[in-house]
Write a protein that holds these residues in place. Structure first.
Motif, PDB file in Angstrom:
ATOM      1  N   LEU A 203       1.006  -0.789  -0.029  1.00  0.00           N
ATOM      2  CA  LEU A 203      -0.279   0.230   0.138  1.00  0.00           C
ATOM      3  C   LEU A 203       1.013   1.066  -0.026  1.00  0.00           C
ATOM      4  CD1 LEU A 203      -3.307  -1.218   2.010  1.00  0.00           C
ATOM      5  CD2 LEU A 203      -2.829  -1.189  -0.380  1.00  0.00           C
ATOM      6  N   ASP A 204       2.186   0.887   0.272  1.00  0.00           N
ATOM      7  CA  ASP A 204       3.011   2.671  -0.374  1.00  0.00           C
ATOM      8  C   ASP A 204       3.125   2.954  -1.280  1.00  0.00           C
ATOM      9  OD1 ASP A 204       3.768   1.849   2.642  1.00  0.00           O
ATOM     10  OD2 ASP A 204       5.653   1.142   2.070  1.00  0.00           O
ATOM     11  N   PHE A 205       2.314   1.906  -2.293  1.00  0.00           N
ATOM     12  CA  PHE A 205       2.362   2.575  -3.806  1.00  0.00           C
ATOM     13  C   PHE A 205       1.067   3.366  -3.945  1.00  0.00           C
ATOM     14  CE2 PHE A 205       5.625  -1.075  -3.933  1.00  0.00           C
ATOM     15  CZ  PHE A 205       6.666  -0.602  -4.874  1.00  0.00           C
ATOM     16  N   CYS A 206       0.707   3.722  -2.638  1.00  0.00           N
ATOM     17  CA  CYS A 206      -1.177   4.032  -2.796  1.00  0.00           C
ATOM     18  C   CYS A 206      -1.197   4.887  -2.086  1.00  0.00           C
ATOM     19  CB  CYS A 206      -1.741   3.040  -2.526  1.00  0.00           C
ATOM     20  SG  CYS A 206      -2.127   1.191  -4.023  1.00  0.00           S
ATOM     21  N   LYS A 207      -0.186   5.453  -0.980  1.00  0.00           N
ATOM     22  CA  LYS A 207      -0.534   6.070  -0.146  1.00  0.00           C
ATOM     23  C   LYS A 207      -0.063   7.485  -0.422  1.00  0.00           C
ATOM     24  CE  LYS A 207      -0.441   2.901   4.107  1.00  0.00           C
ATOM     25  NZ  LYS A 207       0.087   2.638   5.302  1.00  0.00           N
ATOM     26  N   HIS A 208      -0.778   8.349  -0.048  1.00  0.00           N
ATOM     27  CA  HIS A 208      -0.638  10.069  -0.189  1.00  0.00           C
ATOM     28  C   HIS A 208      -0.080  10.708   1.294  1.00  0.00           C
ATOM     29  CE1 HIS A 208      -1.265  11.096  -4.126  1.00  0.00           C
ATOM     30  NE2 HIS A 208      -2.192  10.339  -3.945  1.00  0.00           N
ATOM     31  N   ARG A 209       1.490  11.338   0.945  1.00  0.00           N
ATOM     32  CA  ARG A 209       1.481  11.995   2.546  1.00  0.00           C
ATOM     33  C   ARG A 209       0.833  13.737   2.960  1.00  0.00           C
ATOM     34  NH1 ARG A 209       3.837   8.393   5.672  1.00  0.00           N
ATOM     35  NH2 ARG A 209       4.224   6.399   4.872  1.00  0.00           N
ATOM     36  N   ARG A 210       0.067  13.355   3.930  1.00  0.00           N
ATOM     37  CA  ARG A 210       0.099  15.161   4.004  1.00  0.00           C
ATOM     38  C   ARG A 210       1.224  16.572   4.119  1.00  0.00           C
ATOM     39  NH1 ARG A 210      -4.329  15.486   9.274  1.00  0.00           N
ATOM     40  NH2 ARG A 210      -3.838  18.210   8.285  1.00  0.00           N
ATOM     41  N   HIS A 211       2.152  15.755   4.026  1.00  0.00           N
ATOM     42  CA  HIS A 211       3.390  16.739   3.976  1.00  0.00           C
ATOM     43  C   HIS A 211       4.627  15.733   3.927  1.00  0.00           C
ATOM     44  CE1 HIS A 211       2.300  19.274   7.217  1.00  0.00           C
ATOM     45  NE2 HIS A 211       1.955  17.901   8.023  1.00  0.00           N
ATOM     46  N   SER A 245     -14.977  -4.778  -0.312  1.00  0.00           N
ATOM     47  CA  SER A 245     -13.860  -3.702   0.074  1.00  0.00           C
ATOM     48  C   SER A 245     -14.623  -3.591   1.747  1.00  0.00           C
ATOM     49  CB  SER A 245     -13.270  -2.781  -0.230  1.00  0.00           C
ATOM     50  OG  SER A 245     -14.864  -2.073   0.537  1.00  0.00           O
ATOM     51  N   TYR A 246     -14.318  -5.288   2.719  1.00  0.00           N
ATOM     52  CA  TYR A 246     -14.621  -5.204   3.501  1.00  0.00           C
ATOM     53  C   TYR A 246     -14.142  -6.555   4.588  1.00  0.00           C
ATOM     54  CZ  TYR A 246     -19.648  -4.761   1.412  1.00  0.00           C
ATOM     55  OH  TYR A 246     -20.389  -4.630   1.264  1.00  0.00           O
ATOM     56  N   SER A 247     -12.859  -6.684   4.008  1.00  0.00           N
ATOM     57  CA  SER A 247     -12.033  -7.264   4.610  1.00  0.00           C
ATOM     58  C   SER A 247     -10.786  -7.599   4.665  1.00  0.00           C
ATOM     59  CB  SER A 247     -11.843  -9.260   5.451  1.00  0.00           C
ATOM     60  OG  SER A 247     -12.644 -10.124   3.896  1.00  0.00           O
ATOM     61  N   GLY A 248      -9.274  -7.778   4.657  1.00  0.00           N
ATOM     62  CA  GLY A 248      -8.180  -8.054   4.925  1.00  0.00           C
ATOM     63  C   GLY A 248      -7.342  -6.502   4.158  1.00  0.00           C
ATOM     64  N   ILE A 249      -6.733  -6.839   3.195  1.00  0.00           N
ATOM     65  CA  ILE A 249      -6.186  -6.479   2.559  1.00  0.00           C
ATOM     66  C   ILE A 249      -7.027  -6.109   1.483  1.00  0.00           C
ATOM     67  CG2 ILE A 249      -5.677  -7.858   0.145  1.00  0.00           C
ATOM     68  CD1 ILE A 249      -3.065  -5.171   1.679  1.00  0.00           C
ATOM     69  N   LYS A 250      -8.117  -5.861   1.535  1.00  0.00           N
ATOM     70  CA  LYS A 250      -9.456  -5.233   0.449  1.00  0.00           C
ATOM     71  C   LYS A 250      -9.748  -3.906   0.905  1.00  0.00           C
ATOM     72  CE  LYS A 250     -11.553  -8.548   0.024  1.00  0.00           C
ATOM     73  NZ  LYS A 250     -13.164  -9.704  -0.993  1.00  0.00           N
ATOM     74  N   ARG A 251      -9.923  -4.343   2.260  1.00  0.00           N
ATOM     75  CA  ARG A 251     -10.323  -3.471   3.094  1.00  0.00           C
ATOM     76  C   ARG A 251      -9.569  -2.413   3.452  1.00  0.00           C
ATOM     77  NH1 ARG A 251     -10.960  -5.068   9.265  1.00  0.00           N
ATOM     78  NH2 ARG A 251      -8.685  -5.698   8.723  1.00  0.00           N
ATOM     79  N   ASP A 252      -7.889  -2.834   4.045  1.00  0.00           N
ATOM     80  CA  ASP A 252      -7.344  -1.791   3.385  1.00  0.00           C
ATOM     81  C   ASP A 252      -6.899  -1.131   2.547  1.00  0.00           C
ATOM     82  OD1 ASP A 252      -6.358  -2.610   6.536  1.00  0.00           O
ATOM     83  OD2 ASP A 252      -5.310  -4.086   5.894  1.00  0.00           O
ATOM     84  N   PHE A 253      -7.085  -1.294   1.026  1.00  0.00           N
ATOM     85  CA  PHE A 253      -6.594  -0.694   0.158  1.00  0.00           C
ATOM     86  C   PHE A 253      -7.783   0.286  -0.450  1.00  0.00           C
ATOM     87  CE2 PHE A 253      -7.724  -0.625  -4.239  1.00  0.00           C
ATOM     88  CZ  PHE A 253      -6.896   0.173  -4.585  1.00  0.00           C
ATOM     89  N   ALA A 254      -8.934  -0.056   0.212  1.00  0.00           N
ATOM     90  CA  ALA A 254      -9.954   0.614   0.265  1.00  0.00           C
ATOM     91  C   ALA A 254     -10.415   1.927   1.178  1.00  0.00           C
ATOM     92  CB  ALA A 254     -11.710  -0.225   0.113  1.00  0.00           C
ATOM     93  N   THR A 255      -9.912   1.766   1.984  1.00  0.00           N
ATOM     94  CA  THR A 255      -9.352   2.319   3.539  1.00  0.00           C
ATOM     95  C   THR A 255      -8.524   3.951   2.494  1.00  0.00           C
ATOM     96  OG1 THR A 255     -10.011   2.037   5.127  1.00  0.00           O
ATOM     97  CG2 THR A 255      -8.916   3.584   5.719  1.00  0.00           C
ATOM     98  N   VAL A 256      -7.289   3.276   2.425  1.00  0.00           N
ATOM     99  CA  VAL A 256      -6.667   3.996   1.814  1.00  0.00           C
ATOM    100  C   VAL A 256      -6.732   4.976   0.174  1.00  0.00           C
ATOM    101  CG1 VAL A 256      -4.643   4.439  -0.016  1.00  0.00           C
ATOM    102  CG2 VAL A 256      -4.632   2.780   1.908  1.00  0.00           C
TER     103      VAL A 256
END
Length: 458
Positions: A203-211, A245-256
């Motif tokens: 998920l590091d390839f998906c996340k943005h950072r505020r700063h 998008s309810y469980s596991g890595i799918k939920r984490d990806f949906a959150t991102v």
């Protein structure tokens, strides 16, 4: 103007015109895509990124408020449940405990639904405002009488400053563990490809950072510049057989994906709903022909597969994948959700494993849809576990390396030979020693190009 014609079966030289098709009018999405592509490649790019960043910060703050409110509710409920459990057998019965637990669950559902609706409304408003603003900015820049707009854009400072937030430097240091190679593949006409071995969380390839941290602004700009191009970036995400998008890595990806509004494509939930409908339709078509004999493959019979499908026709099978499109992720435009089962954790899979064949089909889609950078989980897992010993990792990496090499050599017949970047991703928890063993294996399998120095004696 397009024309629909019918060829006469007796005489293919005779054509009958059935109707003249109406010319297709550009859709709003196509118009917006053209305008955005033009602006992001102009001096207005900083302005666009600033606005997107402001919207991202706004949604992030809203998510922080939601998480804080949910945390307070859970702490309050935990305290209340402790008191109830202390009275169990005295003034409270099992039915009383169940009733309190049910109330707590309902309260959490109400609060989560409230925040989900609020986030959905906020992102909808942001998307509408953003698209209208982009269109207006483009119109203003096209107006020769409005020369001040270009000067204002040039003077606007970037808000994606290279500041460090807590943990940003550590993230960059962890992400620095990577090795790059250049290879040439092909029989007669060789094609140059770039290979990378990277240790990181998927998920590091998906996340943005505020700063911003080192390279953050450059990555964000590069992703935006190539959004409507022939150089797209893809990521393989390993998921289970349920399209949700309810469980596991799918939920984490949906959150991102919810942390930043997607201004170009439908929300992830909407895309998954479409996938569900496609899967149901495909299964219904398959069920019509299930009486026809089929050749078993991958060590399982068609009868077993049909039985699994009948249990839940909305599920997908190992090796199958669905695709989601994104403009709101850090370094990725396309995510390939590849279905795998527990068999990938065993140490005796072969090149005919459904997950391996799924990778082949994914690479074929990359060739036909301009995805020139693809990130692949090398070990076919996102997290390490006890059974994944050093020999296990070496065998799995060798298998995937060799299979991907063969698939890449096939690419020349698929796309005529286009240079690509393939990133092999290993879990963040893997040791440095194991990482460098895998790094030494890669050039041996792919036969990395090396410089040949010639000396002459006089």
């Amino acid at each position: 103007m397009n024309t629909v014609v019918l060829l006469h079966p007796q005489n293919t030289n005779v054509q009958t015109t059935l109707e003249h098709a109406c010319p297709e009018e550009p859709s709003w999405d196509e118009d917006f895509a053209d305008v955005y592509h033009e602006l992001i490649h102009s001096p207005a790019s900083d302005t666009l990124l600033n606005l997107e960043h402001n919207y991202f910060v706004s949604v992030s703050e809203l998510i922080s408020e939601r998480d804080m409110e949910l945390k307070k509710l859970q702490e309050r409920q935990a305290t209340e449940m402790d008191k109830v459990m202390q009275e169990l057998g005295k003034t409270m019965t099992d039915q009383d405990v169940n009733a309190v637990a049910s109330q707590h669950f309902d309260a959490q559902q109400v609060l989560e639904n409230k925040w989900a609706n609020e986030l959905k409304q906020v992102t909808h408003i942001q998307k509408q405002e953003y698209q209208e603003w982009v269109i207006k900015l483009h119109q203003d820049m096209q107006n020769p009488n409005n020369s001040t707009i270009n000067e204002e854009i040039k003077m606007q400072p970037s808000q994606l400053t290279e500041e460090s937030e807590p943990g940003a430097r550590l993230y960059e240091e962890q992400r620095q563990l990577e090795e790059s190679f250049t290879i040439h593949l092909g029989a007669q006409l060789k094609t140059m490809h770039n290979l990378r071995l990277v240790r990181a969380d998927v998920l590091d390839f998906c996340k943005h950072r505020r700063h911003g941290s080192r390279g953050t602004k450059l990555r964000r700009l590069q992703t935006a510049l190539s959004l409507y191009s022939s150089s797209l970036c893809g990521l393989v995400l390993l998921v289970d057989n349920r399209v949700n998008s309810y469980s596991g890595i799918k939920r984490d990806f949906a959150t991102v994906s919810k942390e930043c509004t997607d201004f170009h494509f439908p929300r992830l939930e909407e895309q998954l709903e479409v996938v569900q409908q496609v899967v149901l339709y495909a299964r219904s078509q398959t069920s019509k022909h299930k009486d026809q004999p089929e050749v078993p493959r991958n060590g399982s019979s068609c009868e077993d597969k049909n039985q699994n499908v009948e249990k839940n026709s909305s599920n997908i099978l190992p090796g199958e994948f669905y695709i989601s499109r994104h403009s709101n992720l850090s370094e990725v435009h396309i995510v390939f959700h590849l279905c795998v089962d527990d068999n990938v954790r065993s140490g005796n899979i072969t090149a005919r494993e459904p997950a391996i064949m799924g990778l082949r089909n994914i690479l074929k889609v990359c060739c036909t849809h301009d995805v020139t950078t693809i990130t692949i989980p090398l070990l076919l897992v996102h997290d390490m576990s006890e059974e994944m010993t050093i020999p296990w990792c070496l065998r799995r990496a060798e298998l995937v390396f060799k299979c991907v090499k063969g698939f890449m050599m096939e690419m020349a017949s698929w796309d005529g030979g286009i240079s690509r970047t393939v990133q092999f991703l290993v879990p963040q928890s893997i040791s440095e020693e194991m990482f460098y063993q895998l790094s030494n294996m890669l050039p041996q399998i792919f036969r990395v190009s090396s410089t040949l120095t010639l000396t002459s004696k006089r």
